[in-house]
Design a protein around this motif. Sequence first.
Motif, PDB file in Angstrom:
ATOM      1  N   GLU A  17      64.807  97.798  -0.887  1.00  0.00           N
ATOM      2  CA  GLU A  17      63.983  98.849  -1.483  1.00  0.00           C
ATOM      3  C   GLU A  17      64.334 100.175  -0.780  1.00  0.00           C
ATOM      4  O   GLU A  17      63.606 100.671   0.079  1.00  0.00           O
ATOM      5  CB  GLU A  17      62.479  98.554  -1.387  1.00  0.00           C
ATOM      6  CG  GLU A  17      62.061  97.255  -2.052  1.00  0.00           C
ATOM      7  CD  GLU A  17      62.283  97.249  -3.559  1.00  0.00           C
ATOM      8  OE1 GLU A  17      62.238  98.319  -4.189  1.00  0.00           O
ATOM      9  OE2 GLU A  17      62.519  96.163  -4.108  1.00  0.00           O
ATOM     10  N   THR A  73      65.268 104.104   0.370  1.00  0.00           N
ATOM     11  CA  THR A  73      64.557 105.383   0.359  1.00  0.00           C
ATOM     12  C   THR A  73      65.581 106.509   0.261  1.00  0.00           C
ATOM     13  O   THR A  73      66.790 106.292   0.398  1.00  0.00           O
ATOM     14  CB  THR A  73      63.740 105.571   1.649  1.00  0.00           C
ATOM     15  OG1 THR A  73      64.657 105.639   2.757  1.00  0.00           O
ATOM     16  CG2 THR A  73      62.772 104.412   1.871  1.00  0.00           C
ATOM     17  N   ASP A 118      62.973 105.056  -3.104  1.00  0.00           N
ATOM     18  CA  ASP A 118      61.671 105.634  -2.771  1.00  0.00           C
ATOM     19  C   ASP A 118      61.873 107.052  -2.269  1.00  0.00           C
ATOM     20  O   ASP A 118      62.625 107.267  -1.305  1.00  0.00           O
ATOM     21  CB  ASP A 118      60.989 104.825  -1.652  1.00  0.00           C
ATOM     22  CG  ASP A 118      60.327 103.567  -2.163  1.00  0.00           C
ATOM     23  OD1 ASP A 118      59.571 103.652  -3.121  1.00  0.00           O
ATOM     24  OD2 ASP A 118      60.579 102.492  -1.585  1.00  0.00           O
ATOM     25  N   TYR A 119      61.207 108.015  -2.893  1.00  0.00           N
ATOM     26  CA  TYR A 119      61.230 109.390  -2.410  1.00  0.00           C
ATOM     27  C   TYR A 119      60.052 109.526  -1.451  1.00  0.00           C
ATOM     28  O   TYR A 119      58.895 109.615  -1.866  1.00  0.00           O
ATOM     29  CB  TYR A 119      61.136 110.369  -3.573  1.00  0.00           C
ATOM     30  CG  TYR A 119      61.337 111.812  -3.179  1.00  0.00           C
ATOM     31  CD1 TYR A 119      62.489 112.210  -2.501  1.00  0.00           C
ATOM     32  CD2 TYR A 119      60.388 112.774  -3.495  1.00  0.00           C
ATOM     33  CE1 TYR A 119      62.685 113.531  -2.144  1.00  0.00           C
ATOM     34  CE2 TYR A 119      60.574 114.105  -3.141  1.00  0.00           C
ATOM     35  CZ  TYR A 119      61.726 114.475  -2.464  1.00  0.00           C
ATOM     36  OH  TYR A 119      61.914 115.788  -2.100  1.00  0.00           O
ATOM     37  N   GLU A 120      60.370 109.510  -0.156  1.00  0.00           N
ATOM     38  CA  GLU A 120      59.323 109.337   0.857  1.00  0.00           C
ATOM     39  C   GLU A 120      58.318 110.485   0.886  1.00  0.00           C
ATOM     40  O   GLU A 120      57.140 110.272   1.161  1.00  0.00           O
ATOM     41  CB  GLU A 120      59.975 109.151   2.235  1.00  0.00           C
ATOM     42  CG  GLU A 120      60.743 107.846   2.354  1.00  0.00           C
ATOM     43  CD  GLU A 120      61.358 107.657   3.725  1.00  0.00           C
ATOM     44  OE1 GLU A 120      60.966 106.694   4.419  1.00  0.00           O
ATOM     45  OE2 GLU A 120      62.222 108.473   4.108  1.00  0.00           O
ATOM     46  N   LYS A 139      55.970 109.626  -1.757  1.00  0.00           N
ATOM     47  CA  LYS A 139      55.597 108.202  -1.759  1.00  0.00           C
ATOM     48  C   LYS A 139      55.670 107.602  -3.163  1.00  0.00           C
ATOM     49  O   LYS A 139      54.786 106.859  -3.593  1.00  0.00           O
ATOM     50  CB  LYS A 139      54.195 107.990  -1.170  1.00  0.00           C
ATOM     51  CG  LYS A 139      54.079 108.325   0.309  1.00  0.00           C
ATOM     52  CD  LYS A 139      52.732 107.889   0.847  1.00  0.00           C
ATOM     53  CE  LYS A 139      52.540 108.256   2.296  1.00  0.00           C
ATOM     54  NZ  LYS A 139      53.583 107.779   3.184  1.00  0.00           N
ATOM     55  N   LYS A 179      58.681 106.056  -6.269  1.00  0.00           N
ATOM     56  CA  LYS A 179      60.057 105.740  -6.587  1.00  0.00           C
ATOM     57  C   LYS A 179      60.561 106.690  -7.667  1.00  0.00           C
ATOM     58  O   LYS A 179      59.827 107.093  -8.561  1.00  0.00           O
ATOM     59  CB  LYS A 179      60.157 104.298  -7.087  1.00  0.00           C
ATOM     60  CG  LYS A 179      60.494 103.291  -6.008  1.00  0.00           C
ATOM     61  CD  LYS A 179      60.751 101.945  -6.623  1.00  0.00           C
ATOM     62  CE  LYS A 179      61.469 101.022  -5.655  1.00  0.00           C
ATOM     63  NZ  LYS A 179      60.805 100.831  -4.392  1.00  0.00           N
ATOM     64  N   TYR A 197      56.488 101.942  -9.699  1.00  0.00           N
ATOM     65  CA  TYR A 197      57.064 102.751  -8.634  1.00  0.00           C
ATOM     66  C   TYR A 197      56.028 103.154  -7.590  1.00  0.00           C
ATOM     67  O   TYR A 197      56.279 103.023  -6.386  1.00  0.00           O
ATOM     68  CB  TYR A 197      57.807 103.946  -9.228  1.00  0.00           C
ATOM     69  CG  TYR A 197      58.973 103.536 -10.097  1.00  0.00           C
ATOM     70  CD1 TYR A 197      59.729 102.398  -9.797  1.00  0.00           C
ATOM     71  CD2 TYR A 197      59.327 104.251 -11.233  1.00  0.00           C
ATOM     72  CE1 TYR A 197      60.795 102.001 -10.595  1.00  0.00           C
ATOM     73  CE2 TYR A 197      60.400 103.871 -12.038  1.00  0.00           C
ATOM     74  CZ  TYR A 197      61.118 102.740 -11.707  1.00  0.00           C
ATOM     75  OH  TYR A 197      62.180 102.351 -12.490  1.00  0.00           O
ATOM     76  N   SER A 254      55.046 100.021  -5.460  1.00  0.00           N
ATOM     77  CA  SER A 254      55.985  99.763  -4.366  1.00  0.00           C
ATOM     78  C   SER A 254      55.892 100.837  -3.289  1.00  0.00           C
ATOM     79  O   SER A 254      55.899 100.533  -2.095  1.00  0.00           O
ATOM     80  CB  SER A 254      57.423  99.721  -4.900  1.00  0.00           C
ATOM     81  OG  SER A 254      57.611  98.648  -5.769  1.00  0.00           O
ATOM     82  N   GLY A 255      55.796 102.087  -3.723  1.00  0.00           N
ATOM     83  CA  GLY A 255      55.874 103.199  -2.774  1.00  0.00           C
ATOM     84  C   GLY A 255      54.652 103.355  -1.898  1.00  0.00           C
ATOM     85  O   GLY A 255      54.755 103.862  -0.776  1.00  0.00           O
ATOM     86  N   HIS A 278      60.452  94.569  -6.036  1.00  0.00           N
ATOM     87  CA  HIS A 278      60.449  95.342  -7.279  1.00  0.00           C
ATOM     88  C   HIS A 278      59.958  94.520  -8.467  1.00  0.00           C
ATOM     89  O   HIS A 278      59.093  94.954  -9.235  1.00  0.00           O
ATOM     90  CB  HIS A 278      61.847  95.896  -7.547  1.00  0.00           C
ATOM     91  CG  HIS A 278      61.971  96.589  -8.863  1.00  0.00           C
ATOM     92  ND1 HIS A 278      61.246  97.716  -9.182  1.00  0.00           N
ATOM     93  CD2 HIS A 278      62.722  96.296  -9.961  1.00  0.00           C
ATOM     94  CE1 HIS A 278      61.543  98.096 -10.416  1.00  0.00           C
ATOM     95  NE2 HIS A 278      62.435  97.255 -10.905  1.00  0.00           N
TER      96      HIS A 278
END
Length: 467
Positions: free
Chosen positions: A113, A115, A201-203, A206, A208, A334, A337-338, A357
């Motif tokens: 998964e 990032t 994942d776009y941190e 938070k 996806k 998304y 998961s995030g 996922h």
Amino acid sequence: MAAAARARVAHLLRQLQRAACQCPTHSHTYSQAPGFAPSGISTDYAFEMAVSNIRYGAGVTKEVGMDLQNMGAKNVCLMTDKNLSQLPPVQMVMDSLVKNGINFKVYDNVRVEPTDRSFMEAIEFVKRGAFDAYVAVGGGSTMDTCKAANLYASSPHSDFLDYVNAPIGKGKPVSVPLKPLIAVPTTSGTGSETTGVAIFDYEHLKVKTGIASRAIKPTLGLIDPLHTLHMPDRVVANSGFDVLCHALESYTALPYHMRSPCPSNPITRPAYQGSNPISDIWAVHALRIVAKYLKRAVRNPDDLEARSNMHLASAFAGIGFGNAGVHLCHGMSYPISGLVKTYKAKDYNVDHPLVPHGLSVVLTSPAVFTFTAQMSPERHLETAEILGADTCTARIPDAGPILADTLRKFLFDLDVDDGLAAIGYSSADIPALVKGTLPQERVTKLAPRPQSEEDLSALFEASMKLY
């Protein structure tokens, strides 16, 4: 009697069609002619099928060195993750590279998964390596990381967000030539060996998001069923749920000719275009394989027939959704998961909380298909029947509940966690989950039924408990 029942169903479908809104968002009747929505917004009139070359067969991995030799590759990046680097699939690839005199370096720091940070670490590695070809060995995380690394090494002056899907990134079309990439999938889920999509994942937010372009799809996918024998049962199940939802969502997505706007240049036609007559074939075929083989593949690790067929189903569904797209199950998955807090899935050897996922996607499926069924009830009933439901006496308005109940039984039989509450979420998390879904317009706008924030809240609430 059967003829009378069929005639009644046909009559009801005609009534429903006449009563239904005929705007581009709601209509699900195919037409080959371009059209204009009542608002005057031009909808698309064409779809494009793009797919990687695929080679299938037990032991086909040993050919990878010859393939690279045939391509004239001199300096290859072999990308995988820490767990797989110690397992037979990677060893088989390395043996083939050595045997065929291919010079290579290994990058085994792929994050399960991934990032934006893990993508950028891989990108920095490949920029330093000056590679002329890539091999990705692993699941979707590895293949997606390798696609991104290949893209940004080929476009070294681009900002990371340049190619990331809007509205999070700029969503620029890819016009630079990429290096050859051979994908060797070791799980039966993402179909990433066939698609031009890379998810991460776009941190900062938070959530996806990803990169979607036909230009980043692998040159070749080597689908070797022997690799599936190394998967633990929960990995098989969760991977299979991704295949299940890829097939269901792409088959029920907004039709391609109802999607707007119509691109002014074919390079801007999205990879996810809406359901179409070709992707439909792949989606339905994949769904039939899932119905027949997924439970067997989960329950018996030595069932090579079942695991081989699921490996193919993953690719088939990938061809379907890679061109049609997915919609709400994926869009809602998304943030699931995030925003994970403490949940760690069984059979996944990772050092961080993880909702796999496929699990994050399938937990909302009963609620989602109850919600979307009114737009294309015949397709929802058809898929319910493929998954084992008796639809002989089904009424059109019951299409959504029938498919939802069929999915719940399917998930219950495979010991799936009892909804979002079982993986650590509560009603208090719904505003954050909705907020994380809103940027996923690339997929949510392909749902056959538009959704408000209140609709999304209700769908998350309905997904807290399944059984």
